[in-house]
Design a protein around this motif. Structure first.
Motif, short mmCIF file in Angstrom:
data_model
loop_
_atom_site.label_atom_id
_atom_site.label_comp_id
_atom_site.label_asym_id
_atom_site.label_seq_id
_atom_site.Cartn_x
_atom_site.Cartn_y
_atom_site.Cartn_z
N ASP A 49 0.83 -1.21 0.00
CA ASP A 49 0.00 0.00 0.00
C ASP A 49 0.86 1.26 0.00
N PHE A 50 1.97 1.22 0.72
CA PHE A 50 2.86 2.38 0.76
C PHE A 50 3.30 2.78 -0.64
N HIS A 51 3.49 1.81 -1.50
CA HIS A 51 3.95 2.07 -2.86
C HIS A 51 2.81 2.36 -3.83
N ASP A 52 1.59 2.38 -3.34
CA ASP A 52 0.43 2.72 -4.16
C ASP A 52 0.20 4.22 -4.09
N PRO A 53 0.23 4.93 -5.22
CA PRO A 53 0.06 6.39 -5.20
C PRO A 53 -1.25 6.83 -4.55
N SER A 54 -2.25 5.98 -4.56
CA SER A 54 -3.55 6.37 -4.00
C SER A 54 -3.72 5.95 -2.54
N ALA A 55 -2.64 5.49 -1.91
CA ALA A 55 -2.74 5.00 -0.53
C ALA A 55 -3.08 6.13 0.43
N ASP A 56 -3.60 5.77 1.57
CA ASP A 56 -3.94 6.72 2.64
C ASP A 56 -2.71 7.55 3.00
N PRO A 57 -2.79 8.88 2.95
CA PRO A 57 -1.64 9.72 3.29
C PRO A 57 -1.11 9.47 4.70
N PHE A 60 3.62 5.44 11.50
CA PHE A 60 4.02 4.41 10.55
C PHE A 60 5.43 4.62 10.01
N MET A 61 6.25 5.38 10.71
CA MET A 61 7.64 5.57 10.27
C MET A 61 8.40 4.25 10.11
N PRO A 62 8.25 3.28 11.03
CA PRO A 62 8.98 2.01 10.83
C PRO A 62 8.60 1.31 9.52
N MET A 63 7.30 1.31 9.20
CA MET A 63 6.85 0.68 7.96
C MET A 63 7.35 1.46 6.74
N GLN A 64 7.30 2.79 6.83
CA GLN A 64 7.76 3.62 5.71
C GLN A 64 9.24 3.36 5.41
N TYR A 65 10.03 3.28 6.48
CA TYR A 65 11.46 3.00 6.33
C TYR A 65 11.67 1.63 5.69
N ARG A 66 10.92 0.65 6.16
CA ARG A 66 11.07 -0.71 5.63
C ARG A 66 10.61 -0.78 4.18
N ALA A 67 9.51 -0.15 3.88
CA ALA A 67 8.94 -0.25 2.53
C ALA A 67 9.89 0.32 1.48
N ARG A 68 10.65 1.36 1.84
CA ARG A 68 11.57 1.98 0.88
C ARG A 68 12.75 1.08 0.54
N GLN A 69 12.97 0.05 1.31
CA GLN A 69 14.12 -0.83 1.08
C GLN A 69 13.88 -1.85 -0.03
N PHE A 70 12.62 -2.04 -0.41
CA PHE A 70 12.29 -3.07 -1.39
C PHE A 70 12.25 -2.48 -2.79
N GLU A 108 11.18 -2.33 -6.93
CA GLU A 108 9.90 -2.41 -7.64
C GLU A 108 9.54 -3.86 -7.93
N SER A 109 10.53 -4.66 -8.28
CA SER A 109 10.28 -6.06 -8.55
C SER A 109 9.79 -6.78 -7.29
N ASP A 110 10.41 -6.47 -6.14
CA ASP A 110 9.97 -7.06 -4.88
C ASP A 110 8.51 -6.71 -4.60
N ILE A 111 8.16 -5.45 -4.81
CA ILE A 111 6.81 -5.00 -4.51
C ILE A 111 5.80 -5.70 -5.43
N GLU A 112 6.14 -5.85 -6.69
CA GLU A 112 5.24 -6.54 -7.61
C GLU A 112 5.03 -7.99 -7.18
N THR A 113 6.11 -8.63 -6.75
CA THR A 113 5.99 -10.01 -6.27
C THR A 113 5.15 -10.07 -5.00
N MET A 114 5.38 -9.12 -4.11
CA MET A 114 4.62 -9.07 -2.86
C MET A 114 3.14 -8.83 -3.14
N ARG A 115 2.87 -7.94 -4.08
CA ARG A 115 1.48 -7.62 -4.42
C ARG A 115 0.74 -8.85 -4.95
#
Length: 292
Positions: free
Chosen positions: A71-79, A87-97, A99-106
Motif C-alpha cells: 500500500d505504501f507504494h500505491d500512489p492512491s494510498a492513505d496519506p 508508521f515511520m517504521p513501515m515507511q522505512y522498511r517499505a523503501r528498502q524493497f 519495484e520487482s519485490d513489490i510486484e511479487t509481494m502484491r
C-alpha cells in the motif's frame, strides 16, 4: 506427509536461518510461510529475510504487514500510512524493497491450499482465509463461521497473533503457526514454527521451538540505522526485542489517545511517558538518547 509452516518472522533473519536449518533436519514435504515475514519490528533484516525465502522458493501468503508495504507504494494510498510518525517504521522498511519485490509481494495469495491424503487438505493463511487481521482465535462470529465452512480443507493454519493455539471446529482443525521471529512471550532466544504430520488417517500438529543467537540479532538492530529511521515507535519495537513482550498493542490501544499527535516531538513525549509508566525508559534511553 509432513508440512512445516513458518509465520510472523518480522524481519528477524537470525531466527529465520535457525528455523530453516531445523526444518531441513526434519525433511518435510512442504514448507510454507504464513505472512508477516518482513513485517515491522526493530530487526533490520527484512530484505534479507525476503531474499532467503525467495531463494529457497518457499511459497508465501500475504500478511497484513506485506499489505502495508504494498500500500505504501500505491500512489492512491492513505496519506496517514505514507507520512505519519506512527508508521515511520513501515515507511522505512517499505523503501528498502525494489519495484520487482513489490510486484511479487502484491501478487501473494491470501491463502495456499495443499492437497492432503484422503482428501484431507491443508489451507494456510495469515489471520483467516479472507481477512488479514481477523483471527478465529479472537472468536468465530457468523461471518467467520460462513467463511471457514466454505473452505474445503480439513486443517486451516493461521498466523498473525504470534502465539500457539488450536481449536477443533466444524469438523476442522484450526491451528496457529506461532512466530518464527517475534513470539512476544518473554523468552528472548526462542521462536516457533508449526509441523503438521499426517498419521493414522488424520493430521497431527506439533510446535517446534528453536533457539538462536538473540544477542547477534539485538546488536545488529542497535548498530543499524533502524532506530533513527523508525522514530519513537521504533523505540517501542526495540523494547519488544529486548524483552520479547508486547509494547505496540498496549501503547496504541490502551495508552495512546484516540486523536493521534500530528508531529514528531509530541510522539516522542508520548512514547517516553509510556515507557516511564512501565519502568522501561531507563533501559531504552541509552540506545536512543541521541534521537530524543
Amino acid at each position: 506427509m509432513k508440512i512445516a509452516v513458518i509465520s510472523d518472522v518480522h524481519g528477524n533473519r537470525h531466527s529465520l536461518n535457525a528455523v530453516l536449518e531445523h526444518i531441513a533436519s526434519e525433511k518435510p514435504d512442504f514448507v510454507v510461510g504464513a505472512g508477516d515475514m518482513v513485517g515491522c519490528s526493530a530487526y533490520p533484516g527484512a530484505v534479507e529475510v525476503w531474499k532467503t525465502l525467495r531463494d529457497q522458493q518457499i511459497p508465501l501468503v500475504l500478511g497484513n504487514e506485506e499489505q502495508r508495504i504494498v500500500d505504501f507504494h500505491d500512489p492512491s494510498a492513505d496519506p496517514y500510512l505514507k507520512h505519519s510518525v506512527q508508521f515511520m517504521p513501515m515507511q522505512y522498511r517499505a523503501r528498502q524493497f525494489s519495484e520487482s519485490d513489490i510486484e511479487t509481494m502484491r501478487a501473494l495469495p491470501m491463502r495456499i491450499t495443499l492437497d492432503g491424503p484422503q482428501q484431507q487438505d491443508v489451507c494456510i493463511c495469515h489471520a483467516s482465509p479472507s481477512n488479514l487481521v481477523k483471527s478465529p482465535m479472537q472468536g468465530i462470529d457468523a461471518e467467520m463461521a460462513q467463511e471457514l465452512q466454505a473452505i474445503g480443507a480439513k486443517v486451516i493454519v493461521v498466523g498473525h497473533l504470534h502465539t500457539v493455539w488450536h481449536q477443533y471446529w466444524g469438523g476442522k482443525l484450526l491451528v496457529m503457526a506461532g512466530s518464527g521471529g517475534l513470539p512476544l512471550r518473554g523468552r528472548s532466544d526462542e521462536v516457533d514454527y508449526l509441523m503438521l504430520t499426517y498419521q493414522g488417517r488424520e493430521w497431527h500438529f506439533a510446535y517446534q521451538t528453536v533457539t538462536y543467537d538473540v544477542q547477534a540479532a539485538i546488536q545488529e538492530a542497535i548498530q543499524s540505522d533502524i532506530l533513527e529511521q523508525s522514530g519513537p515507535i521504533g523505540w517501542l519495537m526495540l523494547d519488544e526485542i529486548l524483552t520479547q513482550e508486547d509494547r505496540l498493542k498496549p501503547f496504541l490501544c490502551d495508552y495512546c489517545p484516540d486523536e493521534r499527535p500530528d508531529e514528531l516531538e509530541s510522539w516522542k513525549r508520548l512514547v517516553i511517558r509510556y515507557l516511564e509508566s512501565i519502568q522501561r525508559w531507563d533501559v531504552v534511553r541509552p540506545y536512543v538518547q541521541r534521537f530524543v
